[in-house]
Design an enzyme around this catalytic site. Structure first.
Site, PDB file in Angstrom:
ATOM      1  N   GLU A 163      22.352   5.602  55.205  1.00 34.49           N
ATOM      2  CA  GLU A 163      22.381   4.144  55.151  1.00 34.49           C
ATOM      3  C   GLU A 163      22.747   3.531  56.507  1.00 34.49           C
ATOM      4  OE1 GLU A 163      24.683   2.944  51.717  1.00 34.49           O
ATOM      5  OE2 GLU A 163      23.079   3.602  50.378  1.00 34.49           O
ATOM      6  N   GLU A 273      18.944   8.437  46.874  1.00 30.14           N
ATOM      7  CA  GLU A 273      19.804   7.713  45.937  1.00 30.14           C
ATOM      8  C   GLU A 273      18.937   6.748  45.145  1.00 30.14           C
ATOM      9  OE1 GLU A 273      23.441   6.014  47.436  1.00 30.14           O
ATOM     10  OE2 GLU A 273      23.483   7.415  49.130  1.00 30.14           O
TER      11      GLU A 273
END
Length: 887
Positions: A163, A273
């Site tokens: 991220e 994810e």
């Protein structure tokens, strides 16, 4: 058949239920089944957490875990869990390298500079610059650990950035683009350098790992890495929101188009994810995600919203299945198949009917998995080739419903059955009533088999708690899209709360078919601590319902993270009122009685709840396969040491069960069974024929892995599991306070007003953290002989370590079992989090004893063991297998 269906469906359907149509064309194949959509992020906690039966049954092929020796979380270390991961189905184990840092966002969200000097032998550092970027030293240490300590380094994927667009070092692409690209090159080169010095060839590296699909960033990264010759081996981004169910396919198509426009060959994709809290453990939600990822042939990993070690909320208790686990298992059952075209009423729609279709021509088995709607479903099957299926087929439809994260879900039952249904022009349609929009369904189609195809004969029924007669309690709607998906779902989208008055009760009027014993299961949520309700039958107090604690570390989980409690009750044939009450006497509430109620389930267990696992549902390896010879059509053919079939048997409670295998042999042969990796007695048969061999074995609460083999050849019809409570007398149970204590081990009392499920109100704690701090069990009676045993430990473990923005930092405590004065373990296991120190679960430790006198010691020389309420020692098998000829 209509009558049978009516007696086994779990709820009555509305008279004018609407119908959705799902069309599945088995003649239109879409590629080899990939099976990567059930990957997990931190799905593994420590060794054996989850158990091997849960991992193997769920068919986990990929997972992302903590960097070796990392400090972001207290468990989930890749090197510790790799053996269990790779044991059967694991193919790629990824590492979040930045998880070496203890804080979230990493390093306070700021890209580190050169302020540290790392010791590459230990990973420790001093606060002194050395001319090397700090993170590059971390990357080298982590990569070196895998290269030098892993048994499967070639199966690892390194993810250097997680991220980066979302607060982790590079959120502002306009100003930080060049820095990220330069850092990618440096990190990529360092990982390859370590790999090359170990002679390991090319190290696999994945990225960029953005929080969502970022077209501009992705284009820049692909263009740059194409030119630099350091393209990612796996392209990674996340799909986390509710609306991603509608937008993912567009994102994927855009990515593939981007590759093509840049002249980049297709790169494997992993959505590392996906999903929200509301999706985990929910069969009808998971199948929507699975269908998208399987359609696009990518790997994908459920998000890590809570704690490590429970497959992202898709297991229940230490060894059990919830509804989500069965969805994982069904999906894994498709291995070896070709997927086919599925047409839902509305593709790319949030919270809607979606499905997966697959055909396994070698086994002549077709499967449809679907869910996501509250309407009844008409399943239109097309392209059922007569060359594969003939002109008549058998169809079994199984159902799995929402049971909450910690609620036990039994083996999915056949709720719709067609025996020898005619196929016209390759087409067949059937309509299946839908229990709830959160349920999911498995449709298995085969040629006509040499066994009767019926709905499940065991009677069961259920009711939503809000549909009962409520007194001093409130029904609350649980909007599945509230809070952007940051919530846990309730069956029927409603549950019952404010159950906190002496007059609070929920009355269920139910009619049972015969006099006998029934299991009453409550799906609900205890807010972080154990509690109790009273069960009244026809106005008479019958028994106490004991709940263990559920996750309640924040407002999102409290009263929403649901589990289950089970009690046994005797009922006479006819109509009864089952009343769940907050008080036994009507004036005082029971300890911890303020518990949300979601659903009640009643099941007939009078005959031991026989549960069949037919050959058509087993998994086959090494050349074993379904056979279609006359007389044994649909039996599993197993011959030779390399061949086997796997079955995943569910036990709703720990104890003895009769495992009955029905099979056929053409001559003298053998049947070899292995339970949890331990061989059961070999069965020799003198000649051909149909037989049933029964072994009485000890099963643990939840999923148990059975492997079937034969050196000379058998054709297996089915495995049937039946509870045999008469065998429980062969097990010995010792209360924790009665164990022999040594060192610091000491007895403690629980508060009698706390609602704890501690047996006898006491337990033993302070076991371990030194080899002299242990408890022991003298050898006697049923466990005096050497052999294989199950050691069932009822325990509590609520240890946390460190802090995190949203992940509970749980610690898995270990019990090491030794025999006599020996120091070599005869068994060991890690014990997962139980939410409260006065909330006790059970974990089975397989042990092999070699003496008849050496006491069984439980301890841990290096760290604390869990608190121990009681232990049971049970022989793995009692008696000898019995084999009878059958018609």
């Amino acid at each position: 058949m209509t009558a049978l269906v009516a007696t086994t469906l779990t709820v009555a359907q509305p008279a004018m239920a609407e119908t959705d149509v799902l069309t599945v064309d088995f003649a239109a194949t879409t590629g080899a089944f990939r099976g990567g959509a059930t990957g997990t992020l931190y799905g593994f906690g420590d060794i054996g957490v989850p158990t091997s039966a849960l991992v193997n049954g769920a068919h986990i092929t990929n997972s992302s875990q903590r960097a070796p020796f990392g400090t972001q979380h207290p468990s989930g270390d890749s090197l510790r869990i790799e053996d269990g991961f790779f044991a059967k189905h694991g193919t790629e184990l990824a590492i979040y390298i930045q998880d070496y840092y203890p804080d979230w966002p990493y390093n306070g969200g700021q890209r580190p500079g050169d302020t540290r000097t790392y010791n590459q032998s230990t990973g420790t550092f001093t606060n002194q610059a050395n001319g090397v970027w700090d993170y590059l030293e971390v990357v080298e240490f982590v990569t070196e650990a895998v290269a030098s300590q892993s048994d499967r380094p070639e199966s690892y994927l390194f993810i250097p950035f997680n991220e980066p667009d979302g607060g982790n070092w590079y959120p502002n692409w306009s100003t930080q683009r060049d820095q990220f690209l330069a850092d990618w090159t440096a990190v990529h080169a360092k990982i390859q350098q370590v790999w090359q010095r170990h002679g390991l060839g090319h190290a696999r590296i994945g990225g960029p790992g953005d929080t969502g699909w970022r077209a501009t960033r992705s284009a820049d990264i692909l263009r740059y890495t194409r030119d630099k010759g350091n393209l990612p081996d796996v392209f990674i981004w996340h799909e986390l929101g509710i609306n991603n169910l509608a937008t993912y396919r567009t994102h994927f198509a855009d990515y593939r188009a981007l590759e093509q426009s840049l002249g980049v060959p297709p790169i494997p994709v992993n959505i590392t994810e996906y999903g929200m809290l509301r999706d985990m453990g929910v069969p009808g939600q998971l199948v929507q995600w699975f269908s998208m990822f399987e359609d696009t042939k990518v790997d994908a990993q459920t998000a890590y919203w809570n704690y490590a070690g429970n497959l992202s909320d898709n297991t229940a208790r230490p060894g059990g299945a919830n509804g989500g686990w069965w969805m994982f298992k069904w999906y894994g059952d498709l291995a070896g198949s070709q997927t086919v075209k599925v047409t839902p009423p509305q593709p790319n729609a949030v919270d809607s009917l979606q499905g997966i279709g697959a055909i396994d021509t070698a086994n002549r088995r077709a499967t449809v998995l679907y869910g996501g709607t509250g309407d009844d479903v008409q399943v239109d099957l097309r392209g059922l080739s007569s060359a594969v299926f003939g002109t008549a087929v058998d169809v079994e439809v199984r159902e799995v419903t929402l049971t909450g994260a910690e609620g036990l879900a039994g083996t999915p039952r056949v709720v719709r059955a067609l025996d020898g249904a005619a196929v016209n022009g390759g087409n067949l349609s059937l309509t299946v009533p839908t229990y709830d929009r959160y349920a999911a369904y498995q449709v298995v189609v085969t040629p006509a088999q040499d066994r009767a195809i019926t709905v499940d004969p065991v009677w069961t029924t259920s009711v939503e708690a809000e549909a009962t007669q409520l007194t001093a309690a409130t029904a609350y709607n649980q909007d599945p899209q509230a809070g952007g998906g940051w919530k846990f779902l309730a069956s029927g989208s409603t549950d019952v709360g404010s159950f906190n008055q002496p007059t609070s009760k929920a009355d269920w009027t139910v009619t049972v078919p015969r006099t006998g014993t029934y299991r009453f299961q409550v799906i609900g949520s205890a807010p972080g601590k154990p509690g109790r309700h009273a069960l009244f039958v026809d106005g008479s107090n019958r028994t106490t319902i004991q709940y263990t604690g559920d996750l309640a570390l924040n407002a999102t989980s409290k009263w929403q993270y649901r589990g289950s409690a089970e009690v046994s009750v005797s009922l006479t044939a006819g109509t009864h009122v089952l009343s769940v009450r907050a008080s036994q006497n009507g004036t005082q509430v029971l300890p911890g009685s303020d518990i949300t109620l979601d659903k009640f389930v009643l099941t007939d267990t009078t005959d031991g709840e026989p549960t069949a696992y037919p050959a058509s549902t087993l998994r086959y390896y090494g050349g074993a396969a379904l056979g279609w010879q006359s007389g044994t059509r649909g039996f599993g053919s197993i011959t030779g040491q390399a061949q086997r079939a796997d079955a995943y048997l569910n036990a709703m409670e720990t104890g003895y069960y009769d495992l009955a295998v029905e099979y056929n042999t053409t001559g003298a042969s053998d049947l070899r069974l292995s339970l949890g990796g331990r061989a059961l007695p070999v069965v020799q048969v003198p000649n051909g024929g149909n037989r049933r061999t029964t072994v009485r074995a000890h099963l643990t609460e939840g999923i148990n892995e059975l492997e079937l083999r034969s050196n000379l050849g058998v054709r297996v019809k089915s495995v049937t599991v039946t509870r045999a409570p008469g065998g429980d007398a062969s097990a010995s149970t010792i209360e924790g306070e009665a164990l022999t204590r040594n060192g610091s081990a000491a007895v403690a009392n629980v508060d009698p007003n706390a609602g704890s499920n501690a047996s006898g109100g006491q337990y033993v704690g302070w076991v371990g953290k030194g080899s002299n701090n242990y408890v022991s069990i003298p050898r006697s009676g049923g466990f005096a002989a050497p052999g294989s045993y199950d050691l069932v430990v009822h325990y509590a473990n609520a240890e946390l370590a460190g802090s995190h923005d949203y992940n509970p930092q749980v610690v898995d405590r270990q019990v090491v079992v030794t025999e006599g004065t020996g120091t070599t373990p005869v068994g060991s296991a890690f014990f997962r989090y139980t939410y409260a120190w006065n909330s006790f679960w059970q974990r089975t430790v397989p042990i092999t004893l070699t003496t008849s006198t050496g006491a069984i010691r439980l301890g841990n020389p290096t760290a604390y063991a869990p608190d121990i309420d009681k232990v049971t020692v049970a022989p793995l098998v009692i008696g000898s297998p019995t084999t009878v000829q059958i018609g």
